[in-house]
Design a protein around this motif. Structure first.
Motif, mmCIF file in Angstrom:
data_model
loop_
_atom_site.group_PDB
_atom_site.id
_atom_site.type_symbol
_atom_site.label_atom_id
_atom_site.label_comp_id
_atom_site.label_asym_id
_atom_site.label_seq_id
_atom_site.Cartn_x
_atom_site.Cartn_y
_atom_site.Cartn_z
ATOM 1 N N PRO A 1 -4.050 -9.903 3.467
ATOM 2 C CA PRO A 1 -4.733 -8.679 3.289
ATOM 3 C C PRO A 1 -4.792 -7.788 4.402
ATOM 4 O O PRO A 1 -4.630 -8.121 5.699
ATOM 5 C CB PRO A 1 -6.204 -9.263 3.167
ATOM 6 C CG PRO A 1 -6.082 -10.689 2.835
ATOM 7 C CD PRO A 1 -4.952 -11.057 3.309
ATOM 8 N N GLY A 2 -4.544 -6.496 4.066
ATOM 9 C CA GLY A 2 -4.607 -5.468 5.225
ATOM 10 C C GLY A 2 -2.932 -5.139 5.763
ATOM 11 O O GLY A 2 -2.657 -4.614 6.565
ATOM 12 N N SER A 3 -2.171 -5.975 5.186
ATOM 13 C CA SER A 3 -0.627 -5.877 5.547
ATOM 14 C C SER A 3 -0.336 -4.438 4.923
ATOM 15 O O SER A 3 -0.361 -4.235 3.801
ATOM 16 C CB SER A 3 0.150 -7.156 4.978
ATOM 17 O OG SER A 3 -0.332 -8.008 5.793
#
Length: 101
Positions: A99-101
């Motif tokens: 997540p958040g990549s």
């Protein structure tokens, strides 16, 4: 993003699987950019009830994995796998992206 075909099953006809399925599946898989990264005929199950054989094939993306699996040239070859194995499951999965990549 890479995608993976993952299958787990019990081989019931090793001779047919080895001598008919494997030689035919490899060129079709390569045509779609697939490469086996895990092939284990003696799975050491640590949870649940896995079958003795597991395979993980990496493809360049989900579309390539689905194109291989749905390829009309592969359908009669897949039938060999279905007829020489039991207790099977298979899935096409995308590579993990944190997540958040």
């Amino acid at each position: 993003m890479p995608a993976y075909f993952i299958a787990n099953y019990q081989i019931t006809d090793p001779n047919r699987y080895q001598n008919e399925y494997i030689p035919q599946v490899m060129p079709i898989m390569a045509k779609h950019g697939g490469k086996p990264i895990v092939v284990d005929m003696e799975v050491n199950g640590v949870e649940g009830s896995p079958q003795h054989f597991i395979v993980v094939i990496e493809f360049p993306n989900r579309a390539a994995a689905e194109a291989w699996h749905n390829d009309p040239d592969y359908q009669p070859v897949a039938a060999i796998r279905h007829e020489s194995a039991a207790n099977a499951w298979a899935a096409i999965c995308d590579q993990f992206v944190p997540p958040g990549s």
